[in-house]
Motif scaffolding. Structure first.
Motif, mmCIF file in Angstrom:
data_model
loop_
_atom_site.group_PDB
_atom_site.id
_atom_site.type_symbol
_atom_site.label_atom_id
_atom_site.label_comp_id
_atom_site.label_asym_id
_atom_site.label_seq_id
_atom_site.Cartn_x
_atom_site.Cartn_y
_atom_site.Cartn_z
ATOM 1 N N ARG A 137 27.621 11.511 -35.654
ATOM 2 C CA ARG A 137 27.744 11.473 -37.113
ATOM 3 C C ARG A 137 27.804 10.033 -37.595
ATOM 4 N NH1 ARG A 137 32.636 13.808 -40.908
ATOM 5 N NH2 ARG A 137 33.844 12.519 -39.482
ATOM 6 N N ALA A 138 28.565 9.197 -36.899
ATOM 7 C CA ALA A 138 28.664 7.784 -37.287
ATOM 8 C C ALA A 138 27.304 7.094 -37.163
ATOM 9 C CB ALA A 138 29.702 7.071 -36.408
ATOM 10 N N MET A 139 26.546 7.437 -36.129
ATOM 11 C CA MET A 139 25.227 6.822 -35.944
ATOM 12 C C MET A 139 24.266 7.218 -37.055
ATOM 13 S SD MET A 139 24.336 6.683 -31.876
ATOM 14 C CE MET A 139 23.969 8.436 -31.801
ATOM 15 N N GLN A 187 31.942 3.335 -43.581
ATOM 16 C CA GLN A 187 32.984 2.556 -42.903
ATOM 17 C C GLN A 187 34.066 3.477 -42.351
ATOM 18 O OE1 GLN A 187 34.637 -0.777 -45.072
ATOM 19 N NE2 GLN A 187 32.706 -1.153 -46.147
ATOM 20 N N LYS A 188 34.490 4.427 -43.166
ATOM 21 C CA LYS A 188 35.553 5.360 -42.759
ATOM 22 C C LYS A 188 35.118 6.186 -41.552
ATOM 23 C CE LYS A 188 38.506 9.042 -44.614
ATOM 24 N NZ LYS A 188 38.828 9.868 -45.824
ATOM 25 N N ILE A 189 33.877 6.646 -41.543
ATOM 26 C CA ILE A 189 33.365 7.459 -40.440
ATOM 27 C C ILE A 189 33.268 6.633 -39.152
ATOM 28 C CG2 ILE A 189 31.316 8.698 -39.600
ATOM 29 C CD1 ILE A 189 30.896 9.647 -42.508
ATOM 30 N N ILE A 190 32.813 5.381 -39.273
ATOM 31 C CA ILE A 190 32.744 4.509 -38.093
ATOM 32 C C ILE A 190 34.142 4.227 -37.555
ATOM 33 C CG2 ILE A 190 32.174 2.173 -37.310
ATOM 34 C CD1 ILE A 190 29.754 2.228 -39.157
ATOM 35 N N ASN A 191 35.087 3.935 -38.434
ATOM 36 C CA ASN A 191 36.466 3.694 -38.002
ATOM 37 C C ASN A 191 37.050 4.924 -37.325
ATOM 38 O OD1 ASN A 191 36.821 1.006 -38.760
ATOM 39 N ND2 ASN A 191 37.342 1.526 -40.874
ATOM 40 N N TYR A 193 35.393 7.212 -35.648
ATOM 41 C CA TYR A 193 34.800 7.289 -34.307
ATOM 42 C C TYR A 193 35.458 6.290 -33.361
ATOM 43 C CZ TYR A 193 31.572 5.433 -30.793
ATOM 44 O OH TYR A 193 31.028 4.914 -29.630
ATOM 45 N N CYS A 194 35.646 5.055 -33.840
ATOM 46 C CA CYS A 194 36.232 4.019 -32.988
ATOM 47 C C CYS A 194 37.661 4.359 -32.580
ATOM 48 C CB CYS A 194 36.204 2.664 -33.703
ATOM 49 S SG CYS A 194 34.553 1.936 -33.855
ATOM 50 N N ASN A 195 38.445 4.883 -33.531
ATOM 51 C CA ASN A 195 39.872 5.134 -33.277
ATOM 52 C C ASN A 195 40.136 6.400 -32.477
ATOM 53 O OD1 ASN A 195 40.525 2.817 -34.739
ATOM 54 N ND2 ASN A 195 40.670 3.923 -36.675
ATOM 55 N N THR A 196 39.281 7.428 -32.647
ATOM 56 C CA THR A 196 39.561 8.702 -31.980
ATOM 57 C C THR A 196 38.724 8.954 -30.732
ATOM 58 O OG1 THR A 196 37.935 9.885 -33.359
ATOM 59 C CG2 THR A 196 40.204 9.756 -34.180
ATOM 60 N N ILE A 197 37.563 8.333 -30.633
ATOM 61 C CA ILE A 197 36.652 8.599 -29.508
ATOM 62 C C ILE A 197 36.410 7.357 -28.665
ATOM 63 C CG2 ILE A 197 34.362 9.419 -28.824
ATOM 64 C CD1 ILE A 197 36.143 11.562 -30.105
ATOM 65 N N ARG A 198 35.919 6.312 -29.297
ATOM 66 C CA ARG A 198 35.522 5.132 -28.514
ATOM 67 C C ARG A 198 36.690 4.496 -27.780
ATOM 68 N NH1 ARG A 198 34.880 -0.012 -27.836
ATOM 69 N NH2 ARG A 198 32.833 -0.899 -27.285
#
Length: 299
Positions: A137-139, A187-191, A193-198
């Protein structure tokens, strides 16, 4: 042919140093020169790049035409013109054998685009219950909201995110960099992804700064992104042939429809020439009619 190899090597260095082209672009440029060199060798024509004539080039193009469509033939001629212009520029030759050779006229294919509803359906089909769902989704949100090429997406770094300023730094063709605005939703979606998955992925060495990772902690390939989008399109029964570039085309078209000017779109997409951006003018004639109605004194 050694006499060709030397000049091709010089040409490669010129493209790399003077033009600042990436390795893939350089190989594309010299591919057609190698084809000409191979043709001369196979046919026993012993002539250097400094002595090759227009007649020889014409014969080569004529024989190649049988297996090339108009677009490929145009690219072949364009590639050879670039090489011989280089020889002219470096004063290896006084004239170019390509001067009177015309590039075949080809119709410019308008890019496929998606409506905003189709993009919403595509992104809405992502299974967020799976770890890769948040990443996907972030991509897709980044591809569409920033108009990126797929190569720019997979090479995006965490250090390229300047969210406080509302921009991301993108490295495009020829390693040219540009800053592209990024909206708060993306920005919110990327954050997220970074905080919960990456943050929970074991990142492989060399990929610590890569934003979008696969399950093994490495960067994604172009092919993986193509596959993700094609599978989503199939899942929602979208009867269009789409790719990551479709989201980029849609980005530009939707900006134009909503009143953005071509120069701004050119800068955001990283087009070297405004002519490339102008293709989007053909996509929405209603928009063009509205421009006339709003701004022309004889409306």
């Amino acid at each position: 042919m050694n006499k060709w190899t030397t000049f091709i090597t010089d040409y490669k260095n010129y493209l790399r140093i003077e033009r600042g082209l990436a390795a893939n672009s350089i190989e594309n440029y010299v591919y057609d020169v190698y084809k000409l060199s191979d043709y001369l060798e196979v046919n026993g024509i012993d002539v250097s790049p400094l002595k090759v004539t227009e007649e020889i080039i014409q014969q080569f193009i004529y024989q190649s035409a049988a297996e090339l469509n108009a677009s490929s033939r145009a690219r072949l001629i364009s590639g050879l013109k670039s090489f011989f212009n280089f020889l002219l520029f470096e004063e290896y030759r006084n004239t170019t054998p390509m001067e009177l050779i015309e590039v075949p006229k080809i119709g410019r294919k308008l890019p496929d685009i998606l409506s905003t509803e189709e993009i919403d359906r595509l992104i809405g089909a992502i299974d967020l219950s799976k770890p890769e769902g948040e990443r996907n989704r972030a991509m897709l949100e980044t591809l569409y909201s920033c108009g990126l090429r797929v190569s720019e997406l997979i090479n995006l770094k965490i250090s390229d995110l300047f969210f406080e300023e509302g921009f991301i730094k993108v490295t495009g063709k020829g390693s040219k960099q540009r800053f592209v605005p990024i909206g708060g939703t993306t920005q919110k979606i990327i954050n997220g992804y970074c905080n919960t998955i990456r943050n929970h992925i074991a990142v492989q060495k060399g990929h610590e700064d890569t934003l979008f990772l696969n399950r093994r902690g490495k960067g994604l390939t172009r092919a993986m992104v193509f596959t993700i989008i094609k599978n989503l399109a199939k899942h929602i029964n979208l009867n269009k042939t789409i790719s990551p570039h479709t989201l980029r085309h849609s980005f530009a078209t939707h900006l134009l429809e909503n009143g953005a000017d071509l120069r701004s779109i050119q800068l955001m997409m990283g087009h070297e020439s405004i002519t490339t951006t102008e293709i989007y003018m053909h996509l929405d004639r209603t928009f063009l009619s509205n421009i006339i109605s709003a701004y022309h004194p004889r409306k």
